[in-house]
Design an enzyme around this catalytic site. Structure first.
Site, short mmCIF file in Angstrom:
data_model
loop_
_atom_site.label_atom_id
_atom_site.label_comp_id
_atom_site.label_asym_id
_atom_site.label_seq_id
_atom_site.Cartn_x
_atom_site.Cartn_y
_atom_site.Cartn_z
N ARG A 5 -56.74 42.63 -6.78
CA ARG A 5 -57.83 43.58 -7.00
C ARG A 5 -59.19 42.90 -7.01
O ARG A 5 -60.19 43.60 -7.14
CB ARG A 5 -57.64 44.22 -8.38
CG ARG A 5 -57.07 45.62 -8.34
CD ARG A 5 -56.86 46.00 -9.78
NE ARG A 5 -56.91 47.38 -10.04
CZ ARG A 5 -55.85 48.20 -10.10
NH1 ARG A 5 -54.66 47.75 -9.81
NH2 ARG A 5 -56.00 49.46 -10.42
N ARG A 33 -50.96 64.01 -12.95
CA ARG A 33 -49.80 63.13 -12.78
C ARG A 33 -48.97 63.00 -14.06
O ARG A 33 -49.49 62.98 -15.16
CB ARG A 33 -50.30 61.72 -12.41
CG ARG A 33 -49.22 60.66 -12.57
CD ARG A 33 -49.60 59.36 -11.99
NE ARG A 33 -50.78 58.77 -12.60
CZ ARG A 33 -51.36 57.68 -12.13
NH1 ARG A 33 -50.89 57.09 -11.05
NH2 ARG A 33 -52.42 57.21 -12.74
N ARG A 59 -50.08 58.81 -18.80
CA ARG A 59 -50.73 57.53 -19.11
C ARG A 59 -51.99 57.72 -19.93
O ARG A 59 -52.74 58.66 -19.72
CB ARG A 59 -51.07 56.80 -17.80
CG ARG A 59 -49.99 55.87 -17.36
CD ARG A 59 -50.15 55.42 -15.94
NE ARG A 59 -51.47 54.86 -15.62
CZ ARG A 59 -51.78 54.37 -14.42
NH1 ARG A 59 -50.87 54.34 -13.46
NH2 ARG A 59 -52.97 53.89 -14.20
N ARG A 81 -62.49 53.69 -13.26
CA ARG A 81 -61.52 53.03 -12.39
C ARG A 81 -61.96 53.10 -10.92
O ARG A 81 -61.79 52.15 -10.17
CB ARG A 81 -60.13 53.65 -12.60
CG ARG A 81 -59.51 53.21 -13.93
CD ARG A 81 -58.44 54.16 -14.45
NE ARG A 81 -57.33 54.33 -13.56
CZ ARG A 81 -56.45 55.33 -13.65
NH1 ARG A 81 -56.58 56.24 -14.60
NH2 ARG A 81 -55.46 55.40 -12.81
#
Ligand code: AP5
Ligand code: ZN
Length: 217
Positions: free
Chosen positions: A88, A127, A161, A172
């Site tokens: 990353r 999600r 999450r 993010r």
């Protein structure tokens, strides 16, 4: 082979990595999953990572590399790996190249999953994941056949999450553009970069990735 999936949060890295694992026997290596396991286990690394992850920022290269190096050394990884969420940063990419070179390996393909940022918020806030087997779902795009019941294992233990809220998603996405996007250039210069339209349907993307992985096998 070593295959990397690059893309912002919600691009489908985890979804596609699991499918490549099933189809090609590649081992899915997700630094996000490894870090969440460290947080849950309360290790030193996990304690340091927890707040950083909840803020949607990147965990330090030192912690991530230590965790990744251990996992990559495990015997099953000799079959080949699909890296999901790693590297990353340029520092992580360089460290990975060195690590692989010491074992006579290299990155065979880095696939950029191209998406529209704005739509990622909906993907992420909808999600959920089976706590028993890890299968991923989405309220709209991939609902289980029976509500709250995992198609893959039958468990009724769906989890969300801690970092999957609209506010953290924005951080993010920022972290992706500032720190990870430069890797597209890095892998392009090494002639291993491919890109896939990841706004398509899950199965359409999976077929394109299967073609790429098939050529590496
Ligand atoms: P990580 O766990 O890697 O999260 P992420 O990169 O934010 O990616 P996500 O898991 O959110 O998305 P995904 O691309 O896997 O999408 P998914 O397949 O689930 O990292 C979390 C945190 O850990 C980071 O913020 C950082 O703090 C830390 N971290 C991790 N690695 C690090 C590193 N190397 N260095 C430093 N820090 C690190 O799909 C999303 C949803 O959409 C699902 O519900 C799915 O069903 C659905 N979906 C998937 N594909 C489609 C499609 N084509 N159409 C419609 N819906 C779809
Ligand atoms: Zn399950």
């Amino acid at each position: 082979p070593v295959l990397i999936l690059l893309g912002p949060p919600g691009a489908g890295k985890g979804t596609q990595a699991r499918m490549l694992e099933e189809q090609f026997g590649l081992v899915q290596l997700s630094t996000g999953d490894l870090l969440r396991a460290a947080v849950a286990a309360g290790t030193e690394a996990g304690k340091e990572a927890k707040a950083v992850m909840e803020a949607g920022e990147l965990v330090s290269d030192g912690i991530v590399l230590a965790i990744l190096r251990d996992r990559l050394a495990a015997a099953d990884c000799a079959r080949g790996v699909v890296l999901d969420g790693f590297p990353r940063t340029t520092g992580q990419a360089e460290a990975l190249d060195q690590l692989l070179a010491s074992g006579g390996q290299r990155v065979n393909a880095a696939v950029s999953l191209e998406v529209d940022d704005v739509k990622m918020v909906v993907r992420i806030t909808g999600r959920f994941t089976c706590g028993a087997c890890g299968e991923g779902y989405h309220e709209t795009f991939k609902p289980p056949r029976r509500a709250e019941t995992c198609d893959a294992c039958g468990a009724q233990d769906m989890k969300r999450r801690a970092d999957d809220n609209a506010k953290t998603v924005m951080s993010r996405l920022d972290a992706y553009h500032a720190q990870t996007e430069p890797l597209l250039q890095y892998y392009s210069e090494k002639s291993v970069l491919k890109s896939v339209d990841a706004m398509a349907e899950i199965d359409v993307i999976a077929r394109q990735l299967a073609q790429i992985a098939g050529r590496l096998a």
